[in-house]
Enzyme design. Structure first.
Site, PDB file in Angstrom:
ATOM      1  CB  THR A 226      -4.605 -25.034  51.639  1.00 11.75           C
ATOM      2  OG1 THR A 226      -5.315 -24.876  52.865  1.00 11.75           O
ATOM      3  CG2 THR A 226      -4.262 -26.187  50.967  1.00 11.75           C
TER       4      THR A 226
ATOM      5  CG  ASN B 251      -4.690 -26.495  62.828  1.00 15.72           C
ATOM      6  OD1 ASN B 251      -3.801 -26.115  63.197  1.00 15.72           O
ATOM      7  ND2 ASN B 251      -5.484 -27.374  62.550  1.00 15.72           N
TER       8      ASN B 251
ATOM      9  CB  SER C 158      -6.535 -17.519  56.577  1.00 14.75           C
ATOM     10  OG  SER C 158      -7.352 -17.938  55.179  1.00 14.75           O
TER      11      SER C 158
ATOM     12  CG  HIS D 209     -12.015 -18.970  56.501  1.00 13.50           C
ATOM     13  ND1 HIS D 209     -11.997 -20.212  56.724  1.00 13.50           N
ATOM     14  CD2 HIS D 209     -10.447 -19.473  55.533  1.00 13.50           C
ATOM     15  CE1 HIS D 209     -11.361 -21.287  56.945  1.00 13.50           C
ATOM     16  NE2 HIS D 209     -10.075 -20.426  56.285  1.00 13.50           N
TER      17      HIS D 209
ATOM     18  CB  THR E 135      -7.779 -12.133  36.899  1.00 16.94           C
ATOM     19  OG1 THR E 135      -7.895 -11.906  35.572  1.00 16.94           O
ATOM     20  CG2 THR E 135      -9.128 -10.612  37.414  1.00 16.94           C
TER      21      THR E 135
ATOM     22  CB  CYS F 252      -7.644 -29.393  56.644  1.00 17.05           C
ATOM     23  SG  CYS F 252      -7.816 -27.814  56.203  1.00 17.05           S
TER      24      CYS F 252
END
Length: 376
Positions: free
Chosen positions: A71, A149, A199, A201, A237, A322
């Protein structure tokens, strides 16, 4: 024993990724930007993961920007490209079946005054002719996903760069490849993409990290400010343990062609078994990526059937995770009958899925149709 068939929403992390994350949490505690040994060790691990992602994309390591997931990468690409090129044009071309992180980003840009064209699928897909008609000399961004998707449909992303050039458009080409990455070859240079989203995952890596490929020499505006990290495109970071897990997952993909052959057999088997159940309709096109099979159990609402299957420890989804249960904008754009949209289920496989999973799913889906349809 549970049967997990919602791999397009997320995958279970592989052991290699989980072990690497735990190792990094316990041992790689330095800040990658710090100029001392713990910092250098952390930077070394991030660089190793960056090279692994880049290698799978056929890219250079410095073309990979780590993000918090797909995203953020999609938002960075869409807003970053539009804002960087707004003085050269105002048109953005995308599709009505994009992931919500692209679709809603483009909706927001439309509210800000950009001329956004949402191409409607014809027969479940977008044609080369539609793209050619929409892309003009005022187009500054084209954002089209590689694999949908919800249905697994493969969009004609290999044609877009040529159309942009032919139509003299100053557009950047962004491709959301989240559902394709690690399953089929994704080569930004081959399709001529300037920006590509992936991505972790979805490939048995951790949630919370993804990456944006930014072709060398491509300028986009960052979403975040306040640091020198990652060419200032994504300051802050880096999430070292998650990035380490991402790299480990990439290296554990194995042979994509061998995985694909297994999944093709599994998909065909599932389609045959499920289509034989009275009231079940197949929504995915025949040439869809076989990792995804979208069906409708007509007569039973998606959530009702999903929870019935869940009571049998079988896990599928009613569409994009989502969307959180909202009616699918993808199936709606495809023009499916409302009864099929309201009863749609997405079954999505991973390289760990088995035929026995399909057998149990088919038996329980048949049971659900018998009980739930007749109980109305």
């Amino acid at each position: 024993m549970e049967i997990y068939l919602d791999n397009s929403a997320t995958t279970k992390p592989c052991k290699e990724a989980a072990d690497k994350i735990m190792y990094a949490l316990e041992n790689i505690y330095g800040n990658p930007s710090s100029l001392h040994r713990p910092g250098f060790e952390a930077e070394k691990e991030v660089t190793h993961a960056r090279k692994a992602v880049a290698k799978l994309l056929g890219a250079e390591a410095d073309e990979i920007i780590f993000t918090s997931g797909g995203t953020e990468a999609n938002n960075t690409a869409v807003f970053g490209a539009a804002l960087a090129r707004q003085k050269t044009g105002s048109r953005i071309v995308t599709t009505a079946i994009e992931h919500s992180s692209v679709y809603e980003s483009c909706m927001e840009l439309q509210r800000r005054g950009f001329d956004v064209v949402f191409l409607e699928p014809q027969g479940g897909n977008i044609s080369e002719e539609q793209l050619s008609d929409a892309i003009d000399e005022n187009t500054i961004l084209v954002s089209v996903m590689m694999v949908n998707n919800e249905t697994g449909v493969r969009l004609p992303v290999d044609k877009i760069a040529k159309i942009i050039k032919k139509n003299n458009a100053p557009a950047l080409f962004h491709c959301d490849a989240v559902q394709a990455f690690g399953k089929i070859p994704v080569r930004p240079s081959k399709i001529g993409a300037d920006l590509v989203t992936v991505s972790a995952h979805k490939i048995h890596g951790p949630k919370g990290t993804g990456a944006l490929y930014v072709r060398k020499g491509t300028f986009i505006r960052p979403l975040l400010y306040g640091g020198e990290q990652q060419r200032k495109l994504r300051p802050g970071t880096e999430a070292v343990p998650l990035i380490c897990g991402f790299g480990a997952a990439v290296q554990n993909i194995g042979s994509m062609s061998e995985n694909m052959n297994r999944i093709k057999e599994l998909h065909s088997y599932a389609e045959e078994k499920l289509a034989a159940i009275e009231g079940v309709e197949i929504n995915s096109p025949s040439d869809a990526l076989p990792y995804i099979l979208n069906i409708s159990a007509v007569g039973v609402r998606s959530e009702t059937m999903m929870h019935f299957l869940e009571s049998r420890e079988i896990y599928v989804s009613s569409g994009s995770a989502c969307a959180k249960g909202k009616k699918s904008h993808v199936l709606t754009a495809m023009g499916l009958d409302p009864s099929r949209i309201d009863s749609a289920l997405r079954i999505s496989f991973s390289k760990y899925s088995e035929k026995s999973d399909v057998d149990t799913l088919a038996a329980c889906l048949q049971e659900g149709m018998d009980k739930l349809v007749h109980s109305k």
